[in-house]
Every structure is written in C-alpha cells, then in structure tokens.
Design a protein around this motif. Structure first.
Motif, PDB file in Angstrom:
ATOM      1  N   LEU A 178      17.081   3.134  -6.173  1.00  8.75           N
ATOM      2  CA  LEU A 178      16.997   4.494  -6.378  1.00  8.75           C
ATOM      3  C   LEU A 178      17.853   3.762  -7.720  1.00  8.75           C
ATOM      4  O   LEU A 178      17.210   4.889  -9.256  1.00  8.75           O
ATOM      5  N   GLN A 179      18.774   3.560  -7.476  1.00  5.08           N
ATOM      6  CA  GLN A 179      20.081   3.194  -8.908  1.00  5.08           C
ATOM      7  C   GLN A 179      18.840   2.092  -9.851  1.00  5.08           C
ATOM      8  O   GLN A 179      19.182   2.770 -11.166  1.00  5.08           O
ATOM      9  N   ARG A 180      18.369   1.461  -9.637  1.00  2.00           N
ATOM     10  CA  ARG A 180      17.678   0.750 -10.312  1.00  2.00           C
ATOM     11  C   ARG A 180      16.798   1.015 -11.205  1.00  2.00           C
ATOM     12  O   ARG A 180      17.007   1.706 -12.592  1.00  2.00           O
ATOM     13  N   GLY A 202      16.547   4.304 -12.352  1.00  2.00           N
ATOM     14  CA  GLY A 202      16.946   5.500 -12.850  1.00  2.00           C
ATOM     15  C   GLY A 202      17.221   5.085 -13.987  1.00  2.00           C
ATOM     16  O   GLY A 202      17.288   4.889 -15.144  1.00  2.00           O
TER      17      GLY A 202
END
Lengths: 220, 220
Positions: A161-163, A165
């Motif tokens: 998810l972070q990636r 984003g």
DNA sequence: TTCGTCATGTAATGGGTTACATGATTAC
DNA sequence: GTAATCATGTAACCCATTACATGACGAA
C-alpha cells in the motif's frame, strides 16, 4: 475576509467569468469540468452564491421569461436566477488567479487552480506547478523516511500500500516536471481566453472513446 | 449502529488487535501505517476511543507506574491509559473484516481495508479488490462519456487535467488487476498474522532510500 | 529551570452532505 | 396525466480539524 471555503468560491467566480449562468447549470459544470477532484451539492452551492452576491462580486438577474435571440427552443423556464460577475468580482478573481502561495498548490486547491490555468499568466502557472512539485517531493521524503523507520514491523500488504502510494506521488511529480518544462519551452503568451491549438503539455495525449450519452448527474 | 466514522473505528480496532496501546501511540501508528491516505488528530481519536469503550469493544487500563519486565528504561510516565481489545471487540472487528460491500471498496474505506488485508481471508480480499476495480471502471466510464460530451468547449488545461485524472484511475485499475491475479495464483492460505515471505503482489517492489531519522509528527 | 516530547482531553468552528420541501416545464 | 428533469432552496446533521487547556517527565 469571511473564509467561505475558497475552492468553491474560486470555481464559481471562474466559471461565471466565462459566462453568466444559473445555479443548476453552474453545479453541472462544476462537477464535470473540475469534478474529477471534487463534487459539490446544492447545499453548498446556493449558500455560497448568496454570500458572493452579498460580497458584491455577483449580481442576481431574475430572468423571468423574456428575450430570446436566435431560434433556440427557449431559455426562459421558471424564474431562473442568472448570476453574473460584477466588475469587482472580476477584479477579485484576478487577484486570486495571481496568488502563488500554498493556497494555490495544496491538495484541495491545486486542481481548481490548474483548471483555470487558461486564464492564468505563464509565470504564475510555472510558480504554482513548481510549488506543487516541491510540496509533493517533501511529502515523498517524509514517506521514505517513515517507511525506512517502520518497514520491518509492517506486513506485506501495508508495505505494498505504501509502495503504491509513493509510486503515485512519484508519477505526479514526473507529470509536473513535464508540464513545467513545456511551459518553459512554450512559445505564445496569451494570458486569457481558451486558445485553439493543441500543445499544452507536449504530452502524448488523446485516445478515448466517443459516445454521445445524455445521462449524467448523481446525488442531491 | 451509531455511525461513528467507520474508518477511524476500523483502524483503531485493527491496530489494537495487534497489541494494546495508549492513544498517543495509536495516533502515530495510525498516521504512519495508514497515513498515506488519511491522517487523524486527537480531536477525533480520543472521542472515538471513548465510544468504543462505551460499546464494550475496548477496555481502558490506567497503567499508573508499575510492572516493568526487562531493563527497558520505563513504560510508566503519567497515568497512561492503555486500550485493549475485548473479546466482543475482536468479534466485532472480525465481522467488519468479513464485509465485502461498498463499505469495503469506496474511496474512504478501501485504504484501511487494504492495510488490514494481512488479517483478511483470501476470498474476501479478492472480492474487495474486484469490487474496488469495478467501482473505478464505472467511474472511468462516466469520465469518458462526460469528456466526450464536453471536450470541444474545454480548453487545453482542463482537458489535460481530465486526461491526467483518467490516467491515474486507469493505472490504479491495472494495479488492482495485478493484485487480483497474484491473489488467485497465490499458494499458501494463512488467514491472519503477518507472514514472512515476499510475493504479496508479484510486483517489482523495492528500491528506496535508507535513512534513520527520528523526526516526525505534524499537527495538533 | 526551561524546553521538548509524551500524554490526554474538550469546545468552538468549519466545511460539507443528506434529506427534505417546493414547484415549473417537457416528453411520453 | 404522469414521469423525468430542470430549478431553487433550507435545516439538520456529520465528521473532523483547530485551538486551547493541562500536566508529567527527561534532558540540556
């Protein structure tokens, strides 16, 4: 003063600068031209129009059935209220257009500002784009360091998810860079009005479907 | 019932499921793990915690200076309030995790839902991803027809904005498709806990900076 | 002793949507 | 004549932020 929301106010003034309109139509334009980023309901639009009138930036014209120029079917339903930008309103909008601070490139504002780049001078455009870009780069930095600090205790999905984003933000940065470059390389300077030729961003552009379809509108 | 915001509630329950925490820490985790998509302030967090306690899903433990296991400097400042998930709370969270309707894939919810995919069963994951994807495809459709209807009266910048917006959505659709495929192809089924191996999405992954940096936190 | 960070809260405010109320006009 | 769409509004509510108030603890 009277911080009445800003972006709605800005968008309304901008649209009315192009041509006078009544509330209903205004909202449709609002939610199609700029609506990718924001949608407004009548519940916010009408009160906003009122305050803009009170401010002296708009006038209300109750065009109750009269004057039709060409053979157009008609333009006189009920007592429609047509809003028109006053001279002061126009002046005020011009001032807003010239702003280049955070009020131009923060998330909520950037979209509308960009939508009215057609009326914005080139140097303001460039400054806004650059401001936006450095804002996003700053954000990327935070995300990266935060990721570095927490990566081990995050599971795969959170990481992904972070990636994703971060990747999105990186893409937007690249987009802005391209826009800035093509602004710098740009030839003609025409501060207002919708010019005709292509070449706004020097980007690939265009490859979409073509379907007429008079269905639209959601909510309220 | 009592629609207290949902996403905050969900995130709090989810984080507390992993381990008990006090509000201050909870907020930090909230805004780093899930914070790419949403940030919360104490003004919303603390009241939310209260209602969750009232609901019987959390208990407050006023850990006022006592019990320290290892030689850890300390874990007893002021009268910290440690929140712990109750059995009912856990059950409730499990129910929320199992939901696959719009409440799972709408914009505001999808991010948090994804963040807790580690605790979600594979079929629910797939259904949520698919729901999200068709939601976005639907949106793309609307954007395309709306564009087709209005493209001639829009200036270059508005058009470019629209184009960029659509491209972003298209990218997200592709991302979802990859995720769905790799879920389908996935081997091991382990419904909860953060598993170790890579291969969450079959995507390229990883290439970021590495900097320790204990600065953080913004606002409130 | 003072500053920074940890830590918990609340009241005022803001910005917006939903749901509702109302009614004219057009297309079938 | 009736349904859909055009058209204008308002009041109730929702969710979250801001700014404020309070205070403990550690380090300089």
């Amino acid at each position: 003063m009277s911080r009445r929301s800003d972006v709605l106010e800005f968008a309304v003034l901008g649209l009315l600068r192009e041509s006078p309109m009544h509330g209903y139509e205004l909202r449709k334009r609002l939610n199609s031209s700029l609506g990718v980023f924001r949608a407004f309901s009548y519940g916010s639009l009408y009160p906003c129009l009122k305050t803009l009138v009170a401010q002296g930036w708009l006038t209300e014209e109750t065009a109750s059935a009269s004057q039709d120029g060409p053979a157009v079917p008609l333009a006189g339903r009920r007592a429609k209220i047509v809003y028109r930008l006053t001279a002061e309103g126009k002046e005020h909008f011009e001032e807003l257009l010239a702003q280049t601070g955070p009020e131009a490139w923060e998330d909520e504002h950037f979209g509308v500002r960009f939508a009215f780049f057609g009326q914005t001078s080139r140097d303001v455009r460039v400054r806004v784009l650059e401001g936006r870009r450095s804002r996003l780069e700053e954000r990327l930095d935070k995300m990266r360091t935060s990721l570095a600090r927490t990566r081990e205790r995050l599971d795969d999905y959170t990481l992904e998810l972070q990636r994703h984003g971060m990747e999105s933000v990186e893409r937007e940065v690249r987009w802005l860079t391209e826009l800035i470059e093509s602004e710098r390389a740009g030839r003609d300077e025409r501060p207002s009005g919708a010019a005709g030729s292509q070449e706004t961003g020097g980007l690939p552009r265009d490859r979409d479907s073509t379907r007429p379809d008079p269905s639209d509108d959601t909510a309220n």
